[in-house]
Design a protein around this motif. Structure first.
Motif, PDB file in Angstrom:
ATOM      1  N   PRO A 168      37.846  33.831  38.005  1.00  0.00           N
ATOM      2  CA  PRO A 168      37.311  35.179  37.756  1.00  0.00           C
ATOM      3  C   PRO A 168      37.191  35.546  36.293  1.00  0.00           C
ATOM      4  CG  PRO A 168      39.577  35.269  38.548  1.00  0.00           C
ATOM      5  CD  PRO A 168      39.125  33.859  38.725  1.00  0.00           C
ATOM      6  N   ARG A 212      37.890  44.753  46.916  1.00  0.00           N
ATOM      7  CA  ARG A 212      37.572  43.967  45.726  1.00  0.00           C
ATOM      8  C   ARG A 212      38.820  43.574  44.928  1.00  0.00           C
ATOM      9  NH1 ARG A 212      33.220  42.544  42.752  1.00  0.00           N
ATOM     10  NH2 ARG A 212      33.540  42.331  40.494  1.00  0.00           N
ATOM     11  N   PRO A 265      32.916  38.550  38.336  1.00  0.00           N
ATOM     12  CA  PRO A 265      34.092  37.681  38.355  1.00  0.00           C
ATOM     13  C   PRO A 265      34.264  36.898  39.655  1.00  0.00           C
ATOM     14  CG  PRO A 265      34.661  39.823  37.445  1.00  0.00           C
ATOM     15  CD  PRO A 265      33.255  39.943  37.977  1.00  0.00           C
ATOM     16  N   LEU A 266      33.690  37.412  40.756  1.00  0.00           N
ATOM     17  CA  LEU A 266      33.838  36.743  42.051  1.00  0.00           C
ATOM     18  C   LEU A 266      32.776  35.676  42.300  1.00  0.00           C
ATOM     19  CD1 LEU A 266      34.736  39.804  44.313  1.00  0.00           C
ATOM     20  CD2 LEU A 266      36.265  37.963  43.572  1.00  0.00           C
ATOM     21  N   LEU A 270      39.842  39.713  44.037  1.00  0.00           N
ATOM     22  CA  LEU A 270      40.021  39.211  42.673  1.00  0.00           C
ATOM     23  C   LEU A 270      41.369  38.521  42.506  1.00  0.00           C
ATOM     24  CD1 LEU A 270      38.495  42.184  40.676  1.00  0.00           C
ATOM     25  CD2 LEU A 270      37.629  39.835  40.704  1.00  0.00           C
TER      26      LEU A 270
END
Length: 412
Positions: free
Chosen positions: A188, A174, A196-197, A178
Motif C-alpha cells: 500500500p 477501507r 494504495p489498494l 489497508l
C-alpha cells in the motif's frame, strides 16, 4: 500439470438434497443450483513447504462439497491452481540453497501424495501459475483495454476502482483493507500507485528472479491475476463456488474477483464465496514463520492411519477456527477402531436413518461434525452394550461402509 490419482468412490442408491453453503459476500447460507456441472475453484498451495493441518482442513472441507454435489446427482468441474512461482517460494529456495523450480516440484509432489492418502478427490484441472502465463497475459491485455491497468516504473498495476463492486466479497471497510493488505503481501505504501489498494498484475524482471516474455517486457504474474485467469479459462464467469481459507477472502479473492468482473462486465466472478477456518497449534495459527506446523506427511511416515487424520479434521466444521492437538488424533484412531468393529458385524441397526442424517448434514453447509455424530449413533446402536443389539438390517454394514466413503471420504 497432473493432479493425483482419484479413489474409487461408491455410488449411493439415494440422491442427496440440494447443497447449501455459507457465502462470505452475503454472510448467509445460499443454495447451490448448478446449471449443468457444478463448477468450483479452490485456491491451491504455494509449494515452498509440506502440507500442514491447516491446508489439509481446507482441502478436506471442500472435498465434502465435491462429494455432496456428486451425491446430489451433479457432475463436478473442479479446478485448483498451484502458485509455483511467487515471492514466498523464491525466498524459501534462496534461504535453503535450492533451485526454486526443484523446490516447487518436490513440494507439489508431496502435496499430491498427502491428498491421495486423505482420499481428497482430485481436480479435473490442476494448473500451475507458470503454465498459465499465456492466459494471464491475455487477461491483463483485456483489463488494459478496459482502462484498468497502469504502470509504476516497469510493473503493471490493477486499478481496484475499475470494479464498482470492489469490497463486496470480504465486506471489509477501507481501513481494514489497508491494514490487511500490508500484512498479506500487498504494497500500500509504494509510491506512484493511484490507490494504495491497487495490486500488481505483472512484476517486471528483477535480478536473480525467473521471468517470462510478455508484451510489457520480461517478468512474472502477480498472485491474484493468476487465479482469475485460471478460473476463467477452465470454468468461465459466474461459476458456482470460489473456495479457500478465510485468510484469502481479502485481498486474494477480492482482487481476483475484481479482475474477472472488469474483464467480464455484468457477470460475477463466482456465485458464492466459501471460506474455511484457520487451524492453530500451540495457541497460534499454523504458519511457517511461527514454526508451529503439524505436517500430514510426517504423521503418515509415523504410520498414522490417514483416515484417522481425516476423521480428526471432520470433527470440526470447515468454517470454524480451532486448535489441533495430538489427543484429537489418537481419539480418532480409537473411534475408527470402534467403527470397524461395528462394520465387521455385517448386520446392524437400520441404515436408512444414518444415510439420511449424513446426507442432510453435509448438504447443510458441509456440517461434517453432525454427520460424524450420526455415524457414531449408528455404531453405538449396532454394538449395543453387550454386543450386537439390532440385526434388523442385514445389509447395514455394507450400506454404511459405502456411505462413509461416498459422503465423508472415509474408506474403512
Amino acid at each position: 500439470m497432473r493432479a493425483w490419482s482419484s479413489p474409487d468412490v461408491p455410488i449411493l442408491p439415494v440422491t442427496g438434497p440440494v447443497v447449501r453453503v455459507h457465502d462470505t459476500a452475503s454472510d448467509s447460507l445460499v443454495e447451490t443450483r448448478p446449471d449443468g456441472a457444478a463448477r468450483m475453484y479452490v485456491c491451491g498451495i504455494t509449494p515452498y513447504d509440506a502440507t500442514h493441518m491447516g491446508h489439509a482442513a481446507t482441502y478436506v472441507g471442500f472435498d465434502l462439497l465435491n462429494r455432496a454435489w456428486r451425491n446430489a446427482g451433479h457432475e463436478v468441474s473442479y479446478v485448483q491452481n498451484v502458485t509455483d512461482v511467487d515471492d514466498p517460494l523464491l525466498e524459501r529456495a534462496a534461504k535453503v540453497g535450492v533451485d526454486w523450480a526443484d523446490l516447487a516440484l518436490r513440494e507439489t509432489q508431496l502435496f499430491r501424495e498427502d491428498m491421495e492418502a486423505l482420499r481428497v478427490l482430485p481436480p479435473a484441472h490442476y494448473t500451475g501459475a507458470v503454465e498459465s502465463i499465456p492466459e494471464v497475459v491475455a487477461l491483463i491485455q483485456r483489463l488494459g483495454e478496459a482502462g484498468a491497468v497502469y504502470r509504476v516504473e516497469d510493473d503493471l498495476y490493477f486499478s481496484v476502482g475499475a470494479d464498482d463492486t470492489f469490497g463486496s466479497v470480504s465486506r471489509l471497510d477501507r481501513d481494514a483493507m489497508l491494514a490487511i493488505f500490508a500484512e498479506r503481501g500487498g504494497d500500500p505504501d509504494r509510491e506512484g500507485k493511484k490507490d494504495p489498494l491497487d495490486c500488481v498484475l505483472w512484476r517486471a524482471e528483477r535480478p536473480g528472479e525467473p521471468s517470462w516474455d510478455s508484451p510489457w517486457g520480461p517478468g512474472r504474474p502477480g498472485w491474484h491475476v493468476e487465479c482469475s485467469a485460471i478460473a476463467l479459462d477452465h470454468l468461465g464467469a459466474a461459476f458456482d463456488v470460489q473456495g479457500g481459507g478465510s485468510d484469502l477472502a481479502f485481498p486474494h479473492h477480492e482482487m481476483s474477483a475484481g479482475h474477472a468482473q472488469v474483464a467480464h462486465p455484468g457477470e460475477p466472478f463466482a456465485r458464492a464465496y466459501a471460506h474455511a477456518g484457520m487451524v492453530a497449534y500451540d495457541g497460534e495459527k499454523m504458519s511457517k514463520s511461527r514454526g508451529n506446523l503439524v505436517f500430514v506427511s510426517a504423521l503418515r511416515r509415523s504410520d498414522v492411519d490417514p483416515m484417522a487424520i481425516r476423521l480428526a479434521l471432520l470433527r470440526h466444521h470447515y468454517r470454524s477456527d480451532w486448535e489441533w492437538t495430538d489427543d484429537q488424533l489418537w481419539d480418532a484412531v480409537d473411534t475408527l477402531g470402534t467403527w470397524r468393529r461395528a462394520l465387521a458385524l455385517g448386520a446392524g441397526a437400520p441404515s436408512a436413518p444414518v444415510v439420511t442424517a449424513v446426507l442432510d448434514a453435509l448438504a447443510d453447509d458441509l456440517d461434517a461434525p453432525s454427520a460424524v455424530a450420526a455415524v457414531q449413533e449408528w455404531v453405538e446402536s449396532t454394538l449395543g452394550t453387550t454386543g450386537l443389539a439390532d440385526t434388523s438390517d442385514p445389509e447395514a454394514a455394507a450400506t454404511v461402509h459405502r456411505l462413509l466413503d461416498a459422503a465423508l471420504g472415509l474408506s474403512l
